[in-house]
Design an enzyme around this catalytic site. Structure first.
Site, PDB file in Angstrom:
ATOM      1  N   HIS A 125     -51.967  68.869  82.023  1.00  0.00           N
ATOM      2  CA  HIS A 125     -52.914  68.008  82.737  1.00  0.00           C
ATOM      3  C   HIS A 125     -52.447  66.559  82.569  1.00  0.00           C
ATOM      4  O   HIS A 125     -51.852  66.208  81.544  1.00  0.00           O
ATOM      5  CB  HIS A 125     -54.287  68.216  82.094  1.00  0.00           C
ATOM      6  CG  HIS A 125     -55.431  67.561  82.794  1.00  0.00           C
ATOM      7  ND1 HIS A 125     -55.701  66.215  82.692  1.00  0.00           N
ATOM      8  CD2 HIS A 125     -56.413  68.077  83.587  1.00  0.00           C
ATOM      9  CE1 HIS A 125     -56.783  65.934  83.382  1.00  0.00           C
ATOM     10  NE2 HIS A 125     -57.236  67.043  83.941  1.00  0.00           N
ATOM     11  N   ASP A 202     -54.126  70.436  73.547  1.00  0.00           N
ATOM     12  CA  ASP A 202     -55.160  70.059  74.500  1.00  0.00           C
ATOM     13  C   ASP A 202     -56.022  71.306  74.696  1.00  0.00           C
ATOM     14  O   ASP A 202     -55.646  72.228  75.421  1.00  0.00           O
ATOM     15  CB  ASP A 202     -54.490  69.616  75.809  1.00  0.00           C
ATOM     16  CG  ASP A 202     -55.498  69.388  76.922  1.00  0.00           C
ATOM     17  OD1 ASP A 202     -56.699  69.623  76.696  1.00  0.00           O
ATOM     18  OD2 ASP A 202     -55.062  68.989  78.014  1.00  0.00           O
ATOM     19  N   GLN A 205     -59.740  73.566  77.930  1.00  0.00           N
ATOM     20  CA  GLN A 205     -60.125  74.836  78.568  1.00  0.00           C
ATOM     21  C   GLN A 205     -60.262  75.944  77.534  1.00  0.00           C
ATOM     22  O   GLN A 205     -61.171  76.768  77.622  1.00  0.00           O
ATOM     23  CB  GLN A 205     -59.074  75.244  79.625  1.00  0.00           C
ATOM     24  CG  GLN A 205     -58.894  74.236  80.739  1.00  0.00           C
ATOM     25  CD  GLN A 205     -60.115  74.109  81.638  1.00  0.00           C
ATOM     26  OE1 GLN A 205     -60.942  75.014  81.729  1.00  0.00           O
ATOM     27  NE2 GLN A 205     -60.246  72.967  82.293  1.00  0.00           N
ATOM     28  N   LYS A 228     -67.171  70.256  79.562  1.00  0.00           N
ATOM     29  CA  LYS A 228     -66.671  71.572  79.993  1.00  0.00           C
ATOM     30  C   LYS A 228     -67.258  72.675  79.124  1.00  0.00           C
ATOM     31  O   LYS A 228     -67.147  73.851  79.436  1.00  0.00           O
ATOM     32  CB  LYS A 228     -65.145  71.596  79.903  1.00  0.00           C
ATOM     33  CG  LYS A 228     -64.485  70.639  80.886  1.00  0.00           C
ATOM     34  CD  LYS A 228     -62.991  70.716  80.784  1.00  0.00           C
ATOM     35  CE  LYS A 228     -62.299  69.530  81.363  1.00  0.00           C
ATOM     36  NZ  LYS A 228     -62.236  69.505  82.823  1.00  0.00           N
ATOM     37  N   CYS A 366     -55.201  67.472  88.713  1.00  0.00           N
ATOM     38  CA  CYS A 366     -54.620  66.541  87.725  1.00  0.00           C
ATOM     39  C   CYS A 366     -53.384  67.147  87.077  1.00  0.00           C
ATOM     40  O   CYS A 366     -53.174  67.013  85.861  1.00  0.00           O
ATOM     41  CB  CYS A 366     -55.624  66.149  86.657  1.00  0.00           C
ATOM     42  SG  CYS A 366     -56.976  65.160  87.294  1.00  0.00           S
TER      43      CYS A 366
HETATM   44  C1  LIG Z   1     -56.499  71.085  80.330  1.00  0.00           C
HETATM   45  C2  LIG Z   1     -57.257  69.794  80.476  1.00  0.00           C
HETATM   46  N1  LIG Z   1     -56.903  68.742  79.741  1.00  0.00           N
HETATM   47  C3  LIG Z   1     -57.541  67.566  79.806  1.00  0.00           C
HETATM   48  C4  LIG Z   1     -58.585  67.380  80.680  1.00  0.00           C
HETATM   49  C5  LIG Z   1     -59.266  66.053  80.727  1.00  0.00           C
HETATM   50  O1  LIG Z   1     -60.575  66.165  80.295  1.00  0.00           O
HETATM   51  P1  LIG Z   1     -61.588  64.942  80.433  1.00  0.00           P
HETATM   52  O2  LIG Z   1     -61.498  64.484  81.854  1.00  0.00           O
HETATM   53  O3  LIG Z   1     -62.910  65.536  80.095  1.00  0.00           O
HETATM   54  O4  LIG Z   1     -61.152  63.903  79.453  1.00  0.00           O
HETATM   55  C6  LIG Z   1     -58.975  68.435  81.492  1.00  0.00           C
HETATM   56  C7  LIG Z   1     -60.060  68.249  82.492  1.00  0.00           C
HETATM   57  O5  LIG Z   1     -59.958  68.634  83.628  1.00  0.00           O
HETATM   58  C8  LIG Z   1     -58.305  69.679  81.381  1.00  0.00           C
HETATM   59  O6  LIG Z   1     -58.659  70.730  82.130  1.00  0.00           O
END
Ligand SMILES: Cc1ncc(COP(=O)(O)O)c(C=O)c1O
Length: 408
Positions: A125, A202, A205, A228, A366
């Site tokens: 991401h 990260d 998910q 999430k 993203c």
């Molecule tokens: C795998 C992953 N990493 C990071 C993020 C970023 O999360 P946030 O926008 O809540 O900071 C997301 C959100 O879509 C994600 O799915």
């Protein structure tokens, strides 16, 4: 099948928003990977804090300040328990996963320079790419990227081959928000630790869909977002192993993160407060704590089985559709279906599905490098959560078949 342990209707009854209609149809919410809906337990915990006991934290000697501080710190303890951190102080509250990774890049990364390497992958991401690009621009570190296979998995042999004596950090998704691939976390952590590197996962998910034990996977850093996880926006967590956090310099400066300040200098508070400058997201932290406690009370194995069954039901329902391309078919993947409909733009697919009450995401998710890897500019994504039903899965398949008819 989902078995008797899991009562999806009872779960649904806890989510007020699931009662609503969209375009005259019952809402079928398949966008939980972007942001999940909230159970009453979360909503009520936040309202109760605002209605019953609210003040700024950590600064007062009056009753409301003390009660709110206790509630805030109880939330930290709940989040720590949720990922099996060794102590609450290993949890830093952040705005979300994105801010948590930026925090690591700005503190851990501040000590890196030319010759130091960070290993990432093509599946990440943007939250786990852009902070490292910024660090490369600022500090001259080298970024190395493991490729993604046709199945939508990180090529583990290639990843491990990139890890070497110059590696300072491996920063990898625990579960892809596009392909659903799940990293063998302990294996890659061991590979990084073998060369003295740190590991950041990260977990945005992954934490939603399966129990995560940061000690068992030997993570140095683990990041995730409240929204999430059926919690509120504006709050997330950085887990950092105690000795790793203790060794980091501060990031943002301000109130609450200091031990003492004079006009000549400053000494800093211990973690986690060293990294929480200013008034934190108090109500959101309380909601986040309520969310992880609520989720921990559920049968998480049954949830995973339920979500996987929904995913399989949709994949089986679409079997043989020669107009459909699925991005991500790796074994053991999470319950996320990212797809392309031949001849259709993903935005059109999502807008047409909305007419059937079906909410899916469309775009790059993203993850532009990953889209490029698959040779697409955008795709649509249906993601499954504990409150989705078999009937919804079937309705989604039928709606998608109808939508495809517009482009045939
Ligand atoms: C795998 C992953 N990493 C990071 C993020 C970023 O999360 P946030 O926008 O809540 O900071 C997301 C959100 O879509 C994600 O799915």
């Amino acid at each position: 099948m989902t078995g008797p342990a899991f009562d999806v209707e009872a779960i649904r009854a806890e989510f007020p928003i699931l009662q609503r209609q969209v375009n005259g149809k019952p809402l079928i919410y398949l966008d939980s990977a972007a942001s999940a809906q909230k159970p009453r337990a979360v909503i009520e915990a936040m309202v109760a804090a605002m209605e019953g006991s609210y003040a700024n934290v950590h600064r007062g000697l009056h009753t409301l300040a003390n009660e709110t501080t206790e509630a805030y710190e109880r939330a930290r303890a709940a989040v720590a328990r949720f990922v099996n951190a060794a102590a609450p102080d290993e949890i830093v509250f952040t705005k979300g996963a994105t801010e948590a990774i930026n925090l690591v890049a700005a503190t851990f990364g501040r000590r890196l320079g030319p010759g130091d390497e960070i290993v990432l992958s093509e599946i990440e991401h943007h939250a786990n790419l852009v902070p490292w690009h910024i660090l490369r621009q600022a500090r001259g570190v080298t970024l190395r990227f493991a490729p993604v296979t046709e199945e939508g998995a990180v090529d583990l042999d290639a990843l491990e081959a990139l890890i070497g004596p110059r590696t300072r950090l491996l920063a990898l998704t625990h579960m892809s928000n596009v392909t659903g691939w799940i990293a063998p976390a302990r294996r890659v952590a061991d590979a990084a630790h073998a060369v003295g590197a740190h590991v950041l996962f990260d977990g945005c998910q992954a934490v939603v869909h399966r129990p995560v034990d940061v000690q068992a996977i030997d993570a140095d850093f683990y990041v995730f977002s409240g929204h999430k996880l059926y919690g509120p926006t504006g709050i997330g967590a950085l887990y950092g192993r105690a000795e790793v956090l203790a060794d980091l310099p501060p990031w943002q400066g301000g109130g609450e993160m200091i031990a003492h300040v004079s006009l000549d200098g400053v000494t800093y508070a211990d973690p986690p407060h060293r990294f929480e400058a200013g008034t934190p997201a108090i109500i959101e932290a309380i909601g986040f704590g309520a969310a992880v406690e609520w989720l921990s009370r559920q049968d998480r194995r049954a949830i995973e089985t339920h979500e996987q069954a929904l995913y399989r039901r949709v994949v089986d329902g679409l079997a043989g559709a020669n107009w459909l391309r699925m991005l991500g078919v790796s074994p053991g993947k999470g319950a996320i279906l990212t797809f392309e409909v031949a001849g259709a733009h993903a935005h059109d697919v999502a807008q047409l599905l909305d007419r059937y009450g079906v909410a899916v995401r469309a775009g790059t998710h993203c993850a532009e490098p990953l889209m490029r890897r698959f040779g697409v500019t955008s795709s649509a994504r249906a993601s499954f959560a504990l409150y989705n039903t078999e009937a919804e899965a079937d309705a989604f398949v039928a709606a998608l078949q109808n939508v495809q008819g517009f482009f045939a």
